[in-house]
Design an enzyme around this catalytic site. Sequence first.
Site, PDB file in Angstrom:
ATOM      1  N   TYR A 186      -2.712  -1.411  10.378  1.00 14.94           N
ATOM      2  CA  TYR A 186      -2.584  -1.517   8.915  1.00 14.94           C
ATOM      3  C   TYR A 186      -1.242  -0.959   8.449  1.00 14.94           C
ATOM      4  CZ  TYR A 186      -4.100  -1.194   3.994  1.00 14.94           C
ATOM      5  OH  TYR A 186      -4.206  -1.323   2.628  1.00 14.94           O
TER       6      TYR A 186
ATOM      7  N   SER B 118       0.866  -1.179   0.000  1.00 14.73           N
ATOM      8  CA  SER B 118       0.000   0.000   0.000  1.00 14.73           C
ATOM      9  C   SER B 118       0.904   1.231   0.000  1.00 14.73           C
ATOM     10  CB  SER B 118      -0.839  -0.005   1.283  1.00 14.73           C
ATOM     11  OG  SER B 118      -1.524   1.230   1.455  1.00 14.73           O
TER      12      SER B 118
HETATM   13  P1  NAD Z   1     -11.369  -6.218  -0.681  1.00 18.02           P
HETATM   14  O1  NAD Z   1     -12.056  -6.138   0.645  1.00 18.02           O
HETATM   15  O2  NAD Z   1     -12.117  -5.939  -1.924  1.00 18.02           O
HETATM   16  O3  NAD Z   1     -10.699  -7.642  -0.862  1.00 18.02           O
HETATM   17  C1  NAD Z   1     -10.071  -8.320   0.196  1.00 18.02           C
HETATM   18  C2  NAD Z   1      -9.956  -9.767  -0.177  1.00 18.02           C
HETATM   19  O4  NAD Z   1      -9.342 -10.454   0.918  1.00 18.02           O
HETATM   20  C3  NAD Z   1     -11.326 -10.439  -0.413  1.00 18.02           C
HETATM   21  O5  NAD Z   1     -11.193 -11.407  -1.432  1.00 18.02           O
HETATM   22  C4  NAD Z   1     -11.581 -11.123   0.932  1.00 18.02           C
HETATM   23  O6  NAD Z   1     -12.452 -12.236   0.820  1.00 18.02           O
HETATM   24  C5  NAD Z   1     -10.173 -11.559   1.282  1.00 18.02           C
HETATM   25  N1  NAD Z   1     -10.006 -11.854   2.695  1.00 18.02           N
HETATM   26  C6  NAD Z   1     -10.388 -11.100   3.767  1.00 18.02           C
HETATM   27  N2  NAD Z   1     -10.087 -11.759   4.898  1.00 18.02           N
HETATM   28  C7  NAD Z   1      -9.510 -12.932   4.526  1.00 18.02           C
HETATM   29  C8  NAD Z   1      -8.985 -14.052   5.243  1.00 18.02           C
HETATM   30  N3  NAD Z   1      -8.995 -14.084   6.585  1.00 18.02           N
HETATM   31  N4  NAD Z   1      -8.473 -15.091   4.534  1.00 18.02           N
HETATM   32  C9  NAD Z   1      -8.483 -15.075   3.176  1.00 18.02           C
HETATM   33  N5  NAD Z   1      -8.962 -14.042   2.450  1.00 18.02           N
HETATM   34  C10 NAD Z   1      -9.463 -13.002   3.133  1.00 18.02           C
HETATM   35  O7  NAD Z   1     -10.097  -5.275  -0.528  1.00 18.02           O
HETATM   36  P2  NAD Z   1      -9.085  -4.631  -1.579  1.00 18.02           P
HETATM   37  O8  NAD Z   1      -9.204  -3.175  -1.436  1.00 18.02           O
HETATM   38  O9  NAD Z   1      -9.170  -5.268  -2.910  1.00 18.02           O
HETATM   39  O10 NAD Z   1      -7.711  -5.034  -0.870  1.00 18.02           O
HETATM   40  C11 NAD Z   1      -6.811  -5.980  -1.393  1.00 18.02           C
HETATM   41  C12 NAD Z   1      -5.421  -5.647  -0.886  1.00 18.02           C
HETATM   42  O11 NAD Z   1      -5.048  -4.368  -1.396  1.00 18.02           O
HETATM   43  C13 NAD Z   1      -5.314  -5.558   0.635  1.00 18.02           C
HETATM   44  O12 NAD Z   1      -4.111  -6.150   1.062  1.00 18.02           O
HETATM   45  C14 NAD Z   1      -5.299  -4.069   0.887  1.00 18.02           C
HETATM   46  O13 NAD Z   1      -4.621  -3.749   2.065  1.00 18.02           O
HETATM   47  C15 NAD Z   1      -4.565  -3.589  -0.341  1.00 18.02           C
HETATM   48  N6  NAD Z   1      -4.782  -2.160  -0.644  1.00 18.02           N
HETATM   49  C16 NAD Z   1      -6.023  -1.684  -0.912  1.00 18.02           C
HETATM   50  C17 NAD Z   1      -6.185  -0.340  -1.200  1.00 18.02           C
HETATM   51  C18 NAD Z   1      -7.528   0.251  -1.527  1.00 18.02           C
HETATM   52  O14 NAD Z   1      -7.620   1.508  -1.595  1.00 18.02           O
HETATM   53  N7  NAD Z   1      -8.561  -0.510  -1.771  1.00 18.02           N
HETATM   54  C19 NAD Z   1      -5.080   0.515  -1.214  1.00 18.02           C
HETATM   55  C20 NAD Z   1      -3.829  -0.021  -0.934  1.00 18.02           C
HETATM   56  C21 NAD Z   1      -3.699  -1.356  -0.657  1.00 18.02           C
END
Ligand code: NAD
Length: 260
Positions: A155, A142
């Site tokens: 986080y 991130s």
């Molecule tokens: P999201 O909530 O859409 O997806 C999260 C995924 O993780 C889902 O498939 C969920 O089922 C899975 N998950 C949650 N808990 C779990 C567990 N205990 N075991 C297995 N799977 C599990 O979120 P996203 O925004 O797509 O995030 C994905 C990654 O990107 C994360 O690591 C997040 O920190 C990172 N990220 C997101 C953003 C953003 O703005 N959305 C920015 C930077 C980084």
Amino acid sequence: MLNGKVALVTGSTSGIGLGIAHALAREGATVVLNGLGNASDIEATRAQLAADTGADIRFIGADLSSADAVASLIAQIETDLGRLDILVNNAGVQHVAPIEDFPPEKWDLILALNLGAAFHTIRLAVPGMKQRGWGRIINVASAHALVASPFKSAYVASKHGLLGLTKTVALELAEHGVTANAICPGYVMTPLVQKQIPDTAKARGISEEEVIRDVLLASQATKRFVEVDELGALAAFLCSDGAASITGTALPVDGGWTAH
Ligand code: NAD
């Protein structure tokens, strides 16, 4: 480009992980999806991805906050598909609260999933990658691996840790044809971000509209959310031969956020 390769994308039932899974499947990789959610929704997602790309798409639904579940997931992939060439550690959760109110059980979950699961997938996938002399490890970190924001202690700690893990693994594997990199997205409008808007509004005492304008997009110079396809394109590039010398890096895809 990725025909014959097997990829695992953790947390790929929605959001960024699903976007990366699409990009790798379009390049011909066999993709194992993972994540939580409703079984029939997940099967519909899996079938759609297979139909869109023509790739072999599997789903294995382990809860990766448990080290034992991670071990079973990697073992099942090696049994069913015989190899694991591309490992994308993407599963992650967020919780927003001031440090003095931060629930210890949320701290434990976030560290276990966002950081601990990546340690376990990597340690278990690396022997096969070394044996075959090729591998790609992509950790979805991130912008919060590079800078902090208030009220996100667990986080930010987990993502800074994930970047440290990425660099260490990159150095250990550099002479084995295996690269390890961290993609550092800015804000992407996924369920993870949608869910934190009400808590951020509460923590800061502002409206949800103000959270989007004055918090989420305040530092993102493009003034728009990053798209999952943009992250998928970078992940596919990192898996290409052209990216063989890119290792140990943090790659911001953040609309200029960390340029400030
Ligand atoms: P999201 O909530 O859409 O997806 C999260 C995924 O993780 C889902 O498939 C969920 O089922 C899975 N998950 C949650 N808990 C779990 C567990 N205990 N075991 C297995 N799977 C599990 O979120 P996203 O925004 O797509 O995030 C994905 C990654 O990107 C994360 O690591 C997040 O920190 C990172 N990220 C997101 C953003 C953003 O703005 N959305 C920015 C930077 C980084």
